[in-house]
Enzyme design. Structure first.
Site, PDB file in Angstrom:
ATOM      1  N   SER A 113       0.836  -1.198   0.000  1.00  0.00           N
ATOM      2  CA  SER A 113       0.000   0.000   0.000  1.00  0.00           C
ATOM      3  C   SER A 113       0.879   1.259   0.000  1.00  0.00           C
ATOM      4  O   SER A 113       1.638   1.473  -0.947  1.00  0.00           O
ATOM      5  CB  SER A 113      -0.946  -0.037   1.200  1.00  0.00           C
ATOM      6  N   ASP A 122     -10.069  -5.092  -3.928  1.00  0.00           N
ATOM      7  CA  ASP A 122      -9.450  -4.031  -3.129  1.00  0.00           C
ATOM      8  C   ASP A 122     -10.312  -2.772  -3.235  1.00  0.00           C
ATOM      9  O   ASP A 122     -10.417  -2.177  -4.310  1.00  0.00           O
ATOM     10  CB  ASP A 122      -8.034  -3.754  -3.652  1.00  0.00           C
ATOM     11  N   HIS A 162      -7.662  -5.628   0.003  1.00  0.00           N
ATOM     12  CA  HIS A 162      -6.497  -4.765   0.193  1.00  0.00           C
ATOM     13  C   HIS A 162      -5.457  -5.390   1.114  1.00  0.00           C
ATOM     14  O   HIS A 162      -4.258  -5.132   0.958  1.00  0.00           O
ATOM     15  CB  HIS A 162      -6.946  -3.413   0.757  1.00  0.00           C
TER      16      HIS A 162
END
Length: 252
Positions: free
Chosen positions: A106, A203, A233
């Site tokens: 991320s 996600d 995610h």
């Protein structure tokens, strides 16, 4: 969390980290560095699983907490992308030797790209997991309504709900403004090493268009993108963790 050590790059920062020097690790085997996401810490499933994998492969492995995260010093609300990129650069410079494969989750994907831009000679490869480059501008700021933008400008902060924590988290004006000085998808982005991007189709935090944009924008002779149907995610199911390990092994 397991025991950790502390690295102090200056008098204002104490960065918590865990460094594994596996038997047989050396210059002929690039090490692995895990860079976590926004408000995450080095004790997450991906970091711990990858550490065990690195040890089994005889590779050095570094995981750490940015300032204001986990066990490191500092206040999260005072931090920004530039601060956390500096933490990563300082930790890699001081705590690792030779080339490293960066595994960025991320926000850690954005931080990894900033590190690679600053010290490409130390990078052997990059694996982005739900990588979110430029998210403060393209996701947060772009997604704010008029009232939220006004609050950010006037009060210097705005609160957003989070499905990962008990309460809302604070986005500061400093985070947004500093993020604009560290964008990587506006200027040329040479990546002179293998790059692998992994992304889940479920996600809801980082849209599938983000890795596609990164793939289109970067200059890289060996860049591949893999979508995993149904992965979210976190990308932390046993199947996703196994894919991360195989991907790291491929380029390491």
């Amino acid at each position: 969390m397991a025991s950790f050590e502390v690295f102090a790059p200056d008098e204002r920062r104490n960065i918590a980290y865990h460094l594994t020097m596996a038997e047989g690790a050396g210059a002929d085997k690039p090490g692995i560095v895990f860079l976590g996401g926004f408000r995450s810490d080095m004790g997450g499933n991906k970091a711990v699983a990858l550490e065990a994998f690195a040890k089994s492969q005889g590779r050095a492995f570094l995981r750490f907490d940015y300032t204001g995260h986990g066990d490191s010093s500092g206040d999260f609300e005072l931090g920004c992308i530039g601060d956390w990129a500096r933490d990563a650069t300082d930790a890699i410079t001081a705590l690792t030797q030779g080339p490293q494969v960066l595994v960025g989750s991320s926000m850690g994907g954005w931080i990894s790209l900033l590190v690679a831009r600053n010290m490409p000679e130390r990078i052997a490869g990059f694996v982005g997991i739900a990588a979110a480059p430029d998210f403060t501008e393209d996701s947060m700021w772009a997604g704010f309504d008029e009232a939220q933008r006004e609050a950010l400008i006037q009060a210097g902060r705005v609160e957003l709900p989070s499905e990962y924590d008990d309460g809302p988290y604070v986005i500061t004006r400093r985070l947004i403004e500093d993020g604009r000085t560290h964008l990587v998808l506006r200027d040329p982005l040479p990546l002179p090493f293998p790059v692998r991007l992994l992304h889940g189709t479920a996600d809801v935090d980082v849209d599938m268009s983000r890795p596609l944009k990164l793939m289109e924008h970067a200059t890289c002779e060996d860049l591949r993108l893999t979508f995993v149907k149904g992965a979210d995610h976190r990308f932390s199911t046993p199947e996703c963790l196994a894919l991360i390990e195989r991907t790291v092994a491929e380029i390491a």
